[in-house]
Write a protein that holds these residues in place. Sequence first.
Motif, short mmCIF file in Angstrom:
data_model
loop_
_atom_site.label_atom_id
_atom_site.label_comp_id
_atom_site.label_asym_id
_atom_site.label_seq_id
_atom_site.Cartn_x
_atom_site.Cartn_y
_atom_site.Cartn_z
N ALA A 1 0.83 -1.21 0.00
CA ALA A 1 0.00 0.00 0.00
C ALA A 1 0.86 1.25 0.00
CB ALA A 1 -0.92 -0.02 1.23
N ARG A 2 1.96 1.22 0.78
CA ARG A 2 2.83 2.40 0.82
C ARG A 2 3.54 2.60 -0.51
NH1 ARG A 2 7.01 3.75 5.76
NH2 ARG A 2 7.52 5.89 5.09
N PHE A 3 3.96 1.45 -1.14
CA PHE A 3 4.64 1.56 -2.43
C PHE A 3 3.71 2.14 -3.49
CE2 PHE A 3 5.64 -0.31 -6.57
CZ PHE A 3 6.96 0.11 -6.74
N ARG A 4 2.45 1.66 -3.50
CA ARG A 4 1.51 2.19 -4.50
C ARG A 4 1.19 3.66 -4.23
NH1 ARG A 4 -0.45 -1.35 -7.99
NH2 ARG A 4 -0.32 -3.59 -7.54
N ALA A 5 1.21 4.04 -2.96
CA ALA A 5 0.96 5.46 -2.65
C ALA A 5 2.11 6.32 -3.14
CB ALA A 5 0.75 5.63 -1.14
N PHE B 1 4.40 5.36 -5.57
CA PHE B 1 4.63 5.18 -7.00
C PHE B 1 3.34 4.63 -7.63
CE2 PHE B 1 8.58 4.34 -4.70
CZ PHE B 1 9.37 5.38 -5.18
N PRO B 2 2.36 5.46 -7.85
CA PRO B 2 1.07 4.98 -8.37
C PRO B 2 1.14 4.47 -9.80
CG PRO B 2 1.11 7.39 -8.22
CD PRO B 2 2.35 6.92 -7.55
N ALA B 3 2.23 4.80 -10.52
CA ALA B 3 2.34 4.37 -11.91
C ALA B 3 2.80 2.93 -12.04
CB ALA B 3 3.30 5.29 -12.68
N ALA B 4 3.22 2.30 -10.94
CA ALA B 4 3.71 0.92 -11.00
C ALA B 4 2.58 0.00 -11.41
CB ALA B 4 4.28 0.51 -9.64
N THR C 1 11.02 -0.46 -4.30
CA THR C 1 11.17 0.88 -3.71
C THR C 1 12.62 1.34 -3.81
OG1 THR C 1 9.36 0.49 -2.17
CG2 THR C 1 10.91 2.24 -1.61
N ARG C 2 13.55 0.41 -3.55
CA ARG C 2 14.98 0.76 -3.64
C ARG C 2 15.34 1.15 -5.07
NH1 ARG C 2 18.54 -3.96 -1.74
NH2 ARG C 2 17.62 -3.37 0.27
#
Length: 403
Positions: free
Chosen positions: A290-294, A296-299, A309-310
Amino acid sequence: MSVLRIYCPLPAVPTTCEWVLFDDRDGSQPGKGTLAQLPQGAAHVQLVLAAGQVLITRARLPAAGRRRSAALLAYAAEEKLASDPDANQVSRLGQVDGDDVLAAVDRLRLQGWHDALNAVGIRVDGVYCETLMLPIRHGEWSLAWNGRDGYVRTGEFEGGATDCGDRQTPPLALQLLLEDARTRDALPTSIALHPADAAAQPDLGAWQLSLGVDVRLAPPYDWRTAPTLVGPRIDDGGRRRWYPPPAALARWRAIGRVLLVALALHSVALLVDRVRLGSEQRQLRAQLEARFRALFPAAVAVADPVLQTRRQLAQARHAANQPDAGDFPVMLGKVAGALSGVQGVKLHALSYEDGRMTLELAGPDPLARQIETRLGQAGFDVEAPPAARHSGRGTFTLTPRSP
């Protein structure tokens, strides 16, 4: 330690018997009745056979034969047996004057008593002959006498039943045994006579005159009054089979139940902990996704939110012309700084690919742990095979530690 002693008349149908129970305080309780009425829970069970139901004889066996089965021993005593050797259970009791002493009993009848006792929950620990339960002194024989017949013990492993006699005349079998002992120069100094009661006491003077050996009067004695530690066993060739006493078995059963319950509770606790940890792992991964999509929403897809994330962070730094911890120059600088203070280390090879650096180092044995510690302090996650830790030479794979 409680001992149940059962008198076993082999020719009789195994339905009733006489018995005596010795308790832990050296007390005794005699009884008689059906097998189902026998006391339960005794630590040891002794089966006593009448003197006339056990043939004790000598035989000369080769050294290897002494260790063979009772079936083979029966053939060694075949000359003394009046029945088929296969019908007898023969055990070796010991050795006297170079001869082996054997005890023979009716196999089928003895097994019938074993089976009948097992059916009521009584397991026999040892089989004994009342002949070898008589007390005996060195150089003396012992005779149990009921006024008509009896049995005599002539040595540690020898003895047998006698024929009839009376108050004035000793049994002929006893006289023959003395004659045989006289020819072997093994005549006893005296005979201890144990009468069943006062009425069974013979004329000692008449007996001594007939036998030519002193006869002394001894206390009454029979299988009920014999001590719990009796003479040699006549089963299993004298080998002692150890069985744990029922009281010990009961204690170990209780301990086993406690251990089983503890193991079950431990297994349940492990299962619950595994389920809990699995649930927490799924929750953490969901939070990371959820944090990653928040961020980087284009993923398009999320396979490894930490690694992705790295990589996204490295791309952002590169786009801003800033170095990343996984870049080759940054990692090389950290490695050089970490190994600069270590003496005697040689770098054989170095490779780099996509944020992972592999070093092939060599050095004295004690330096492997120091190298790994220094690289860890420099901000790397270090993977080193066990051989590298023990020998000081090997491959170290480095990746930047996540912030």
